[in-house]
Design an enzyme around this catalytic site. Sequence first.
Site, PDB file in Angstrom:
ATOM      1  N   GLY A  86     144.181  71.598  56.870  1.00  0.00           N
ATOM      2  CA  GLY A  86     144.388  70.613  55.805  1.00  0.00           C
ATOM      3  C   GLY A  86     145.761  70.730  55.166  1.00  0.00           C
ATOM      4  CB  CYS A  87     147.722  73.676  54.126  1.00  0.00           C
ATOM      5  SG  CYS A  87     146.441  74.361  53.051  1.00  0.00           S
TER       6      CYS A  87
END
Length: 185
Positions: free
Chosen positions: A73-74
């Site tokens: 996600g990052c």
Amino acid sequence: MSYKLLCRAVAKSNHFNSKRLFSRTTAAMVKVGDKLPSVDLFEDSPANKINTGDLVNGKKVIIFGVPGAFTPGCSKTHLPGYISTSDQLKSQQGVDEIVCVSVNDPFVMSAWGKEHGANGKVRLLADPAGAFTKALDVTIDLPPLGGVRSKRYSLVVENGSVTELNVEPDGTGLSCSLANNIGKK
């Protein structure tokens, strides 16, 4: 309730579902109006200390926290969103700097920034012992990522004071802390 409203509610209160893995400390979560804690972070190597108090003095700075460099996600959404909108945030909202903080070592953060072309757009600062994350009271226990990490959040700091705060309701989601939500309150 919309994600944005839920994020605001979480940011304004310090009440969390006890079934979740949120870390609790004696500190209260940072709030709008609070002075940003002055803590040393690291850029590129342990020799390059960046004090958060000095970093935000006299400036408008966006700081966003992520659970870990190189995590899906990052890497796919959070960091790229700030990189792609950095010029817009700086020109249209008067932001002087954009900073990403993670409980990682400075070498990992540096490599992650290089992989994503963050240079000149987003500074990647390491919080290796989680001192800044703990001072903000935005820790989360994520054993699969090595234990105590940072909740996903974004905040705007103007001349040392927090003027906007967005903490993900579950600590790791991708909603209110994204770049496109800065300044929407």
